[in-house]
Motif scaffolding. Structure first.
Motif, PDB file in Angstrom:
ATOM      1  N   LEU A  53       9.472   8.755   2.842  1.00  0.00           N
ATOM      2  CA  LEU A  53       9.358   7.842   1.702  1.00  0.00           C
ATOM      3  C   LEU A  53       9.461   8.599   0.386  1.00  0.00           C
ATOM      4  O   LEU A  53      10.163   8.176  -0.535  1.00  0.00           O
ATOM      5  CB  LEU A  53       8.043   7.065   1.772  1.00  0.00           C
ATOM      6  N   MET A  54       8.802   9.737   0.290  1.00  0.00           N
ATOM      7  CA  MET A  54       8.850  10.527  -0.935  1.00  0.00           C
ATOM      8  C   MET A  54      10.258  11.077  -1.180  1.00  0.00           C
ATOM      9  O   MET A  54      10.758  11.041  -2.301  1.00  0.00           O
ATOM     10  CB  MET A  54       7.839  11.680  -0.865  1.00  0.00           C
ATOM     11  N   VAL A  55      10.905  11.552  -0.124  1.00  0.00           N
ATOM     12  CA  VAL A  55      12.249  12.116  -0.276  1.00  0.00           C
ATOM     13  C   VAL A  55      13.233  11.045  -0.735  1.00  0.00           C
ATOM     14  O   VAL A  55      14.083  11.303  -1.591  1.00  0.00           O
ATOM     15  CB  VAL A  55      12.715  12.775   1.045  1.00  0.00           C
ATOM     16  N   LEU A  56      13.098   9.829  -0.223  1.00  0.00           N
ATOM     17  CA  LEU A  56      14.001   8.744  -0.623  1.00  0.00           C
ATOM     18  C   LEU A  56      13.668   8.193  -2.005  1.00  0.00           C
ATOM     19  O   LEU A  56      14.536   7.653  -2.686  1.00  0.00           O
ATOM     20  CB  LEU A  56      13.954   7.621   0.414  1.00  0.00           C
ATOM     21  N   THR A  57      12.420   8.326  -2.440  1.00  0.00           N
ATOM     22  CA  THR A  57      11.993   7.835  -3.749  1.00  0.00           C
ATOM     23  C   THR A  57      12.301   8.825  -4.864  1.00  0.00           C
ATOM     24  O   THR A  57      12.522   8.433  -6.014  1.00  0.00           O
ATOM     25  CB  THR A  57      10.483   7.534  -3.731  1.00  0.00           C
ATOM     26  N   LEU A  58      12.353  10.092  -4.547  1.00  0.00           N
ATOM     27  CA  LEU A  58      12.533  11.143  -5.557  1.00  0.00           C
ATOM     28  C   LEU A  58      13.767  10.964  -6.441  1.00  0.00           C
ATOM     29  O   LEU A  58      13.658  11.124  -7.662  1.00  0.00           O
ATOM     30  CB  LEU A  58      12.544  12.512  -4.874  1.00  0.00           C
ATOM     31  N   PRO A  59      14.949  10.600  -5.916  1.00  0.00           N
ATOM     32  CA  PRO A  59      16.097  10.406  -6.816  1.00  0.00           C
ATOM     33  C   PRO A  59      15.879   9.309  -7.857  1.00  0.00           C
ATOM     34  O   PRO A  59      16.301   9.442  -9.005  1.00  0.00           O
ATOM     35  CB  PRO A  59      17.244  10.032  -5.870  1.00  0.00           C
ATOM     36  N   ILE A  60      15.185   8.239  -7.467  1.00  0.00           N
ATOM     37  CA  ILE A  60      14.895   7.157  -8.414  1.00  0.00           C
ATOM     38  C   ILE A  60      13.974   7.659  -9.515  1.00  0.00           C
ATOM     39  O   ILE A  60      14.183   7.384 -10.701  1.00  0.00           O
ATOM     40  CB  ILE A  60      14.274   5.955  -7.680  1.00  0.00           C
ATOM     41  N   LEU A  61      12.956   8.418  -9.132  1.00  0.00           N
ATOM     42  CA  LEU A  61      12.016   8.960 -10.120  1.00  0.00           C
ATOM     43  C   LEU A  61      12.681   9.978 -11.045  1.00  0.00           C
ATOM     44  O   LEU A  61      12.425   9.990 -12.251  1.00  0.00           O
ATOM     45  CB  LEU A  61      10.819   9.590  -9.423  1.00  0.00           C
ATOM     46  N   ILE A  62      13.532  10.819 -10.493  1.00  0.00           N
ATOM     47  CA  ILE A  62      14.234  11.810 -11.312  1.00  0.00           C
ATOM     48  C   ILE A  62      15.168  11.117 -12.304  1.00  0.00           C
ATOM     49  O   ILE A  62      15.239  11.504 -13.473  1.00  0.00           O
ATOM     50  CB  ILE A  62      14.992  12.811 -10.421  1.00  0.00           C
ATOM     51  N   TYR A  63      15.854  10.073 -11.859  1.00  0.00           N
ATOM     52  CA  TYR A  63      16.732   9.320 -12.753  1.00  0.00           C
ATOM     53  C   TYR A  63      15.924   8.676 -13.891  1.00  0.00           C
ATOM     54  O   TYR A  63      16.309   8.749 -15.058  1.00  0.00           O
ATOM     55  CB  TYR A  63      17.500   8.259 -11.963  1.00  0.00           C
ATOM     56  N   GLY A  64      14.792   8.061 -13.543  1.00  0.00           N
ATOM     57  CA  GLY A  64      13.929   7.455 -14.568  1.00  0.00           C
ATOM     58  C   GLY A  64      13.393   8.482 -15.543  1.00  0.00           C
ATOM     59  O   GLY A  64      13.340   8.248 -16.759  1.00  0.00           O
ATOM     60  N   PHE A  80      15.354   2.080 -17.646  1.00  0.00           N
ATOM     61  CA  PHE A  80      15.774   1.927 -16.263  1.00  0.00           C
ATOM     62  C   PHE A  80      15.151   0.608 -15.809  1.00  0.00           C
ATOM     63  O   PHE A  80      13.979   0.549 -15.461  1.00  0.00           O
ATOM     64  CB  PHE A  80      15.295   3.119 -15.437  1.00  0.00           C
ATOM     65  N   MET A  81      15.927  -0.456 -15.852  1.00  0.00           N
ATOM     66  CA  MET A  81      15.403  -1.805 -15.671  1.00  0.00           C
ATOM     67  C   MET A  81      14.756  -2.027 -14.305  1.00  0.00           C
ATOM     68  O   MET A  81      13.942  -2.922 -14.145  1.00  0.00           O
ATOM     69  CB  MET A  81      16.507  -2.839 -15.916  1.00  0.00           C
ATOM     70  N   LEU A  82      15.084  -1.199 -13.329  1.00  0.00           N
ATOM     71  CA  LEU A  82      14.476  -1.329 -12.008  1.00  0.00           C
ATOM     72  C   LEU A  82      12.961  -1.185 -12.092  1.00  0.00           C
ATOM     73  O   LEU A  82      12.224  -1.878 -11.385  1.00  0.00           O
ATOM     74  CB  LEU A  82      15.063  -0.269 -11.069  1.00  0.00           C
ATOM     75  N   PHE A  83      12.488  -0.309 -12.980  1.00  0.00           N
ATOM     76  CA  PHE A  83      11.044  -0.101 -13.139  1.00  0.00           C
ATOM     77  C   PHE A  83      10.348  -1.296 -13.789  1.00  0.00           C
ATOM     78  O   PHE A  83       9.126  -1.378 -13.779  1.00  0.00           O
ATOM     79  CB  PHE A  83      10.767   1.145 -13.971  1.00  0.00           C
ATOM     80  N   TYR A  84      11.101  -2.219 -14.361  1.00  0.00           N
ATOM     81  CA  TYR A  84      10.530  -3.384 -15.027  1.00  0.00           C
ATOM     82  C   TYR A  84      10.689  -4.651 -14.196  1.00  0.00           C
ATOM     83  O   TYR A  84      10.352  -5.735 -14.643  1.00  0.00           O
ATOM     84  CB  TYR A  84      11.168  -3.577 -16.408  1.00  0.00           C
ATOM     85  N   SER A  85      11.204  -4.507 -12.991  1.00  0.00           N
ATOM     86  CA  SER A  85      11.419  -5.645 -12.107  1.00  0.00           C
ATOM     87  C   SER A  85      10.188  -5.851 -11.220  1.00  0.00           C
ATOM     88  O   SER A  85       9.812  -4.965 -10.467  1.00  0.00           O
ATOM     89  CB  SER A  85      12.654  -5.403 -11.240  1.00  0.00           C
ATOM     90  N   ASN A  86       9.596  -7.051 -11.316  1.00  0.00           N
ATOM     91  CA  ASN A  86       8.444  -7.353 -10.466  1.00  0.00           C
ATOM     92  C   ASN A  86       8.816  -7.293  -8.992  1.00  0.00           C
ATOM     93  O   ASN A  86       8.015  -6.849  -8.170  1.00  0.00           O
ATOM     94  CB  ASN A  86       7.871  -8.730 -10.804  1.00  0.00           C
TER      95      ASN A  86
END
Length: 117
Positions: A53-64, A80-86
């Motif tokens: 889960l962490m390995v797959l989440t890391l690219p999203i966090l790095i991009y943000g 990064f609008m994904l972080f604002y999506s409920n």
């Protein structure tokens, strides 16, 4: 960097997971320190075995984080609008809870989600 130089599996100054220490159950973050160490050494498969889960989440966090740093440097206000999506936020935390439960089941294939070393 600390995680590059020292392996959390072999160094005693890294903090163990309190939940695993007390209960014996793996939390969604268990194995993340070892996974980061392996990622910094280019071992993506080994890192995935410790915490997928962490390995797959890391690219999203790095991009943000990259967008945030870019905004700070250039004075822009991109988001990064994904972080604002409920839907994303509740979906991600729902996925983390499901992952938490599944990685503690002692049955194949769920036991593959437990951090292995």
């Amino acid at each position: 960097m600390l995680y590059f130089s020292y392996n959390p599996s072999h160094s005693s100054f890294f903090i163990p997971c309190p939940l695993h220490y007390i209960s014996g159950f793996y939390c969604p973050g268990c194995g993340s320190q070892r996974a980061i160490h392996l990622l910094l050494h280019g071992d993506f498969i080994g890192a995935f075995r410790f915490n997928p889960l962490m390995v797959l989440t890391l690219p999203i966090l790095i991009y943000g984080l990259g967008i945030t740093i870019s905004n700070w440097i250039f004075g822009t206000k991109y988001r990064f609008m994904l972080f604002y999506s409920n839907l994303f936020i509740f979906g991600y935390f729902g996925l983390a809870i499901i992952y938490w439960v599944l990685r503690n089941l002692p049955y194949y294939p769920f036991n593959l989600l437990a951090p292995t070393g």
